[in-house]
Design a protein around this motif. Structure first.
Motif, PDB file in Angstrom:
ATOM      1  N   ALA A 303      -4.341 -20.914  -5.361  1.00 14.47           N
ATOM      2  CA  ALA A 303      -4.731 -19.517  -5.572  1.00 14.47           C
ATOM      3  C   ALA A 303      -4.817 -18.758  -4.251  1.00 14.47           C
ATOM      4  O   ALA A 303      -4.347 -17.612  -4.140  1.00 14.47           O
ATOM      5  CB  ALA A 303      -6.071 -19.458  -6.302  1.00 14.47           C
ATOM      6  N   LEU A 304      -5.393 -19.369  -3.234  1.00  8.07           N
ATOM      7  CA  LEU A 304      -5.530 -18.712  -1.937  1.00  8.07           C
ATOM      8  C   LEU A 304      -4.172 -18.410  -1.316  1.00  8.07           C
ATOM      9  O   LEU A 304      -3.947 -17.318  -0.762  1.00  8.07           O
ATOM     10  CB  LEU A 304      -6.356 -19.588  -0.988  1.00  8.07           C
ATOM     11  CG  LEU A 304      -7.857 -19.659  -1.267  1.00  8.07           C
ATOM     12  CD1 LEU A 304      -8.519 -20.745  -0.431  1.00  8.07           C
ATOM     13  CD2 LEU A 304      -8.520 -18.308  -0.998  1.00  8.07           C
ATOM     14  N   ASN A 305      -3.254 -19.375  -1.401  1.00 11.74           N
ATOM     15  CA  ASN A 305      -1.927 -19.161  -0.830  1.00 11.74           C
ATOM     16  C   ASN A 305      -1.126 -18.142  -1.630  1.00 11.74           C
ATOM     17  O   ASN A 305      -0.245 -17.469  -1.081  1.00 11.74           O
ATOM     18  CB  ASN A 305      -1.166 -20.485  -0.745  1.00 11.74           C
ATOM     19  CG  ASN A 305      -1.570 -21.308   0.458  1.00 11.74           C
ATOM     20  OD1 ASN A 305      -1.102 -21.088   1.567  1.00 11.74           O
ATOM     21  ND2 ASN A 305      -2.471 -22.260   0.243  1.00 11.74           N
ATOM     22  N   LEU A 306      -1.435 -18.030  -2.908  1.00 15.65           N
ATOM     23  CA  LEU A 306      -0.748 -17.051  -3.751  1.00 15.65           C
ATOM     24  C   LEU A 306      -1.226 -15.630  -3.447  1.00 15.65           C
ATOM     25  O   LEU A 306      -0.438 -14.670  -3.497  1.00 15.65           O
ATOM     26  CB  LEU A 306      -1.007 -17.388  -5.221  1.00 15.65           C
ATOM     27  CG  LEU A 306      -0.114 -16.738  -6.279  1.00 15.65           C
ATOM     28  CD1 LEU A 306       1.347 -17.165  -6.094  1.00 15.65           C
ATOM     29  CD2 LEU A 306      -0.598 -17.133  -7.671  1.00 15.65           C
ATOM     30  N   LEU A 307      -2.496 -15.511  -3.091  1.00 15.96           N
ATOM     31  CA  LEU A 307      -3.093 -14.186  -2.919  1.00 15.96           C
ATOM     32  C   LEU A 307      -3.111 -13.687  -1.478  1.00 15.96           C
ATOM     33  O   LEU A 307      -3.120 -12.471  -1.248  1.00 15.96           O
ATOM     34  CB  LEU A 307      -4.531 -14.198  -3.457  1.00 15.96           C
ATOM     35  CG  LEU A 307      -4.691 -14.478  -4.960  1.00 15.96           C
ATOM     36  CD1 LEU A 307      -6.161 -14.627  -5.312  1.00 15.96           C
ATOM     37  CD2 LEU A 307      -4.054 -13.364  -5.785  1.00 15.96           C
ATOM     38  N   PHE A 308      -3.139 -14.619  -0.508  1.00 19.78           N
ATOM     39  CA  PHE A 308      -3.319 -14.213   0.886  1.00 19.78           C
ATOM     40  C   PHE A 308      -2.257 -14.838   1.779  1.00 19.78           C
ATOM     41  O   PHE A 308      -1.696 -15.887   1.465  1.00 19.78           O
ATOM     42  CB  PHE A 308      -4.707 -14.635   1.399  1.00 19.78           C
ATOM     43  CG  PHE A 308      -5.844 -14.106   0.578  1.00 19.78           C
ATOM     44  CD1 PHE A 308      -6.238 -12.778   0.673  1.00 19.78           C
ATOM     45  CD2 PHE A 308      -6.527 -14.940  -0.297  1.00 19.78           C
ATOM     46  CE1 PHE A 308      -7.286 -12.280  -0.085  1.00 19.78           C
ATOM     47  CE2 PHE A 308      -7.580 -14.462  -1.061  1.00 19.78           C
ATOM     48  CZ  PHE A 308      -7.958 -13.127  -0.956  1.00 19.78           C
ATOM     49  N   VAL A 309      -2.029 -14.184   2.912  1.00 16.84           N
ATOM     50  CA  VAL A 309      -1.189 -14.775   3.953  1.00 16.84           C
ATOM     51  C   VAL A 309      -2.006 -15.876   4.629  1.00 16.84           C
ATOM     52  O   VAL A 309      -3.141 -15.624   5.071  1.00 16.84           O
ATOM     53  CB  VAL A 309      -0.761 -13.714   4.991  1.00 16.84           C
ATOM     54  CG1 VAL A 309       0.026 -14.374   6.124  1.00 16.84           C
ATOM     55  CG2 VAL A 309       0.064 -12.625   4.321  1.00 16.84           C
ATOM     56  N   PRO A 310      -1.492 -17.108   4.699  1.00 16.82           N
ATOM     57  CA  PRO A 310      -2.315 -18.211   5.224  1.00 16.82           C
ATOM     58  C   PRO A 310      -2.646 -18.052   6.709  1.00 16.82           C
ATOM     59  O   PRO A 310      -1.811 -17.615   7.505  1.00 16.82           O
ATOM     60  CB  PRO A 310      -1.436 -19.444   4.993  1.00 16.82           C
ATOM     61  CG  PRO A 310      -0.046 -18.916   4.936  1.00 16.82           C
ATOM     62  CD  PRO A 310      -0.146 -17.559   4.312  1.00 16.82           C
ATOM     63  N   SER A 374       7.721 -22.526   2.247  1.00  9.96           N
ATOM     64  CA  SER A 374       6.842 -21.609   1.523  1.00  9.96           C
ATOM     65  C   SER A 374       5.479 -22.268   1.343  1.00  9.96           C
ATOM     66  O   SER A 374       5.389 -23.373   0.791  1.00  9.96           O
ATOM     67  CB  SER A 374       7.435 -21.264   0.154  1.00  9.96           C
ATOM     68  OG  SER A 374       6.469 -20.682  -0.691  1.00  9.96           O
ATOM     69  N   THR A 375       4.417 -21.604   1.781  1.00  9.61           N
ATOM     70  CA  THR A 375       3.078 -22.180   1.610  1.00  9.61           C
ATOM     71  C   THR A 375       2.675 -22.220   0.143  1.00  9.61           C
ATOM     72  O   THR A 375       1.920 -23.098  -0.276  1.00  9.61           O
ATOM     73  CB  THR A 375       2.036 -21.391   2.417  1.00  9.61           C
ATOM     74  OG1 THR A 375       2.041 -20.019   1.990  1.00  9.61           O
ATOM     75  CG2 THR A 375       2.332 -21.463   3.902  1.00  9.61           C
ATOM     76  N   VAL A 376       3.160 -21.261  -0.649  1.00 11.78           N
ATOM     77  CA  VAL A 376       2.868 -21.276  -2.083  1.00 11.78           C
ATOM     78  C   VAL A 376       3.528 -22.488  -2.737  1.00 11.78           C
ATOM     79  O   VAL A 376       2.917 -23.186  -3.570  1.00 11.78           O
ATOM     80  CB  VAL A 376       3.347 -19.970  -2.747  1.00 11.78           C
ATOM     81  CG1 VAL A 376       3.165 -20.048  -4.272  1.00 11.78           C
ATOM     82  CG2 VAL A 376       2.591 -18.780  -2.200  1.00 11.78           C
ATOM     83  N   ALA A 377       4.798 -22.752  -2.356  1.00 10.57           N
ATOM     84  CA  ALA A 377       5.497 -23.916  -2.912  1.00 10.57           C
ATOM     85  C   ALA A 377       4.829 -25.212  -2.486  1.00 10.57           C
ATOM     86  O   ALA A 377       4.726 -26.160  -3.282  1.00 10.57           O
ATOM     87  CB  ALA A 377       6.956 -23.895  -2.469  1.00 10.57           C
TER      88      ALA A 377
END
Length: 411
Positions: A303-310, A374-377
């Motif tokens: 969720a954090l990686n989906l919503l914010f730039v890491p 990709s951090t989300v991936a």
């Protein structure tokens, strides 16, 4: 279990745990030491990033294939000869890596390193169960995991220092020295823990029967998945460290140690808690706690990686907490695996390590290159791997005779 373990090892239990942890850490140490030099090695020998990735895949697949045989051989010939033979081959393979001048040679010798390094982690588990009853075995297994956690934290720092100050060849000369030290130490200190009456006949028919018994046992395979696949939820980030830390988080190579330091702190603290729980908390409850922690933090990480730039200040913490949950439950799952087939604990340890290592190789060679950009991936893949472990445990738990096992582990 050996009928008279006290005559084999009279020093404190923690000293045996240190010796076995050194054996078990040889595999991951051989990976993490050369990761900081990945790009530099590629430039020095004219290899592409994909070709360099194959040095890692060759190591991991060699590790996985030979893991099928280390434990089986030790069930027939004893634990000690297989450990010493593996260390000798590892040392020679490290020399070959140090002398390599092109990518083909490096891939070959890395494969040999992987094929030999697995002897340590496979046989160290069998030695623990040879020497200790269940509750004590869990405590020692947890101690081994604690010491095991030190190597991956130190290895990249050592590798980075050697690469910067002396060149990439010295990394493999260093591993050669590690191999020699371990070979001498185990020659002098490691006892033969497999009692002569417990040895299995060494012939093809007997080996095939053993492999068939394990391979056709759904409880064994599912337990192996429950311990091995969730590890890759954390290992994925280790394999992707150059891209994840350098490109996504903007860290300099000299700052990579923060990632390893936090992750290993999670492993060590989780393993410490597992040892404290031994004999006090039911194994099924301890495993549940570990999966709840891994599941919760995996969802939060996605969720954090989906919503914010890491950013480094928060992106590293979920991996450390995940490591904590994994280390808290894995000693118990490992003992459950070994005790499913007590007359062939070496082979059971081999098969378990093979399942985990095959998954590691697949992640290193196929999955990590696909998702590391990709951090989300990365977060989604880590969550998926944890979910495999959860479903495996939920399936196998009702099919285990847990009351009898839990009575052993809580006495």
């Amino acid at each position: 279990m050996n009928p008279d373990p006290k005559t084999l090892w009279q020093a404190p239990k923690w000293a045996l745990a240190v010796l076995l942890a050194c054996l078990g850490t040889l595999g991951p140490f051989s990976i993490d030491t050369y990761l900081p030099a990945f790009t530099g090695i590629a430039l020095a020998i004219g290899a592409s990033p994909v070709e360099m990735q194959q040095t890692l895949s060759a190591y991991l697949f060699g590790f996985a294939v030979m893991n099928l045989f280390h434990g089986a051989l030790s069930d027939s010939f004893g634990r000690r000869p297989v450990v010493l033979g593996g260390l000798a081959v590892f040392t020679l393979a490290s020399i070959g890596c140090a002398l390599s001048q092109h990518i083909g040679a490096l891939v070959l010798f890395r494969a040999l390193q992987g094929m030999s390094a697995g002897a340590g982690i496979v046989i160290s588990r069998a030695v623990i169960r040879d020497m200790f009853p269940p509750a004590d075995a869990q405590r020692v297994m947890s101690q081994v995991t604690i010491y095991f956690g030190v190597a991956p934290a130190v290895a990249p720092m050592v590798g980075g220092f050697l690469f910067v100050h002396a060149g990439w060849h010295t990394i493999f000369w260093f591993l050669t020295g590690v191999g020699i030290v371990l070979l001498v130490a185990n020659w002098k200190l490691l006892p033969e823990t497999l009692h002569v009456t417990h040895r299995q006949p060494f012939n093809v028919a007997n080996l095939l029967r053993g492999y068939w018994t394990l391979g056709s046992n759904p409880r064994f395979l599912t337990l192996a998945l429950a311990s091995g696949i969730p590890f890759n939820g954390m290992f994925l980030y280790v394999l992707s460290a150059p891209v994840f830390l350098g490109e996504h988080l903007g860290l300099e190579p000299g700052q990579f140690f923060w990632f390893f330091l936090l992750s290993i702190a999670g492993i060590m603290s989780g393993a410490f808690l597992s040892g404290r729980m031994a004999g006090k908390v039911k194994p099924s409850r301890q495993i549940r706690y570990g999966f709840v922690i891994m599941g919760g933090v995996s969802i939060a990480n996605f969720a954090l990686n989906l919503l914010f730039v890491p950013e480094a200040w928060w992106a590293l913490l979920p991996i450390a907490i995940y490591s904590f949950g994994w280390a808290m439950m894995v000693p118990v799952v490992t003992l459950l695996v070994l005790d499913l087939m007590p007359e062939r604990r070496g082979m059971a340890s081999s098969f378990q390590a093979c399942v985990g290592s095959a998954a590691n190789g697949l992640v290193a060679g196929v999955i990590a290159p696909l998702v590391m950009h990709s951090t989300v991936a990365l977060a989604a893949t880590s969550l998926a791997m944890m979910s495999v472990g959860v479903f495996a445990w939920l399936w196998v738990k009702p099919r285990l005779i847990l009351p009898a096992i839990e009575r052993q582990l809580t006495t």
